[in-house]
Design an enzyme around this catalytic site. Sequence first.
Site, mmCIF file in Angstrom:
data_model
loop_
_atom_site.group_PDB
_atom_site.id
_atom_site.type_symbol
_atom_site.label_atom_id
_atom_site.label_comp_id
_atom_site.label_asym_id
_atom_site.label_seq_id
_atom_site.Cartn_x
_atom_site.Cartn_y
_atom_site.Cartn_z
ATOM 1 C CB CYS A 268 -24.879 1.771 -39.521
ATOM 2 S SG CYS A 268 -26.367 0.834 -39.917
ATOM 3 C CG ASP B 5 -25.322 11.975 -37.362
ATOM 4 O OD1 ASP B 5 -26.269 12.077 -36.562
ATOM 5 O OD2 ASP B 5 -24.951 10.882 -37.842
ATOM 6 C CG HIS C 24 -24.999 5.772 -38.732
ATOM 7 N ND1 HIS C 24 -25.740 5.614 -39.897
ATOM 8 C CD2 HIS C 24 -25.572 4.941 -37.820
ATOM 9 C CE1 HIS C 24 -26.702 4.733 -39.680
ATOM 10 N NE2 HIS C 24 -26.625 4.305 -38.438
ATOM 11 C CE LYS D 88 -30.424 6.739 -33.935
ATOM 12 N NZ LYS D 88 -30.407 5.301 -33.661
ATOM 13 C CD GLN E 132 -26.558 7.269 -31.156
ATOM 14 O OE1 GLN E 132 -26.757 7.179 -29.949
ATOM 15 N NE2 GLN E 132 -27.177 6.508 -32.035
#
Length: 413
Positions: A371, A206, A129, A232, A209
């Site tokens: 993104c 990261d 991202h 999220k 997700q």
Amino acid sequence: MANFSDLLLDVARVRRDFPILDREVHGKPLVYLDNAATSQTPVQVIATFDDYYRRLNANIHRGLHTLADEATAAFEGTRETARAFINAAEAREIVFTRGTTEAINLVAQSWGRTNLGPGDEVLISLLEHHSNIVPWQLLAAERGFTLKVIPVDERGVLDLDAYRDLINERTKLVAVNHVSNALGTVNPVTDMARVAHDHGALILVDGAQAAPHQLIDVQAIGADFYAFSGHKVYGPTGVGVLYGRAELLEAMPPWQGGGEMIATVSFETPTTFAAIPHKFEAGTPAIAEVVALGRALSWVNEIGLTHIAAWEERLLEHATDTVSRIDGLRVLGTAPDKAGVLSFVVDGAHSQDIGLLIDQLGVAIRTGHHCAQPLLARFGVDATCRASFAAYNTPEEIDIFAESLERVVSMLR
């Protein structure tokens, strides 16, 4: 249709927790399939947010009155909930941020500005991202280190041989996502962490997700830093978590200055800073959002991430099989290990047109570059349609989505 009867998630019960799913859009029942952007919020989290402002609203840590004590306890309770959610060793390894983007920027501006310079290298991947690309580009331009990119194959899978070739004694950090927001690829971050550590490098993961879709154990992964966002994972916007190993956080300088993050301030002697994690939490935080995040994580635990993951895997299988029958549709991202993200393009139909028209039928998907412009360029496109799934989605909604998509595509040809 994929078989869902053997799964242990009671989707009807889950859906009762989400009042927004009862609304209509353009006269059609809402089918919400934009969960990789923002998941919806259960009533338990909404009630927690409301209760905070009705009963607890006060600044934290500094007050001696009852409201301040109760607000502080609720705020710090979320820190412990977040610690347990990702199995961090200590609650002081949990830093609250505005989201994954701010968490990555914190690492870049504090750890990176202190430890990176000419001759050093940072590895990121093509799956990232923009929030895990641009902070490193900005810092590299200032500090003079080299940014290298791990490629992906035609399935959207990281080239691990290339990773092993790229990493060397100059590599100081590997920054990689756990799950691709654009393709759903699940990266082997545990193996990647082991390789990074073998070369003396740190790894930042990261997890924006990953947090809503699978169990996370930062100690088992070997993550040095791990970040995720509240919105999220069925929580509010404007709040997120940065995990950092205690010894790393202790050695890092503060990024932002102000109240709360100090021990002493004087014009005569150097200012001294609070212990971790507070030295990274300047000013009045998003207290209600943090408290509500704690309830969101508890809600996920109550439903069970293993049940959620199995349900979403079956939804992805059903959706992929169903939409692949549409003539001219091409799925981007066919990794053998995927989370509930389905990205696709359709010959002769622009992604934005598909998104606008399918919304008229009550179906919410995401279109655009997500993104992840460098990644989409790898596949020769500048935009895709993306349907992404959550615990409250149903196979019937997948059927509505597929039927609506086929109707829209026929209109555009």
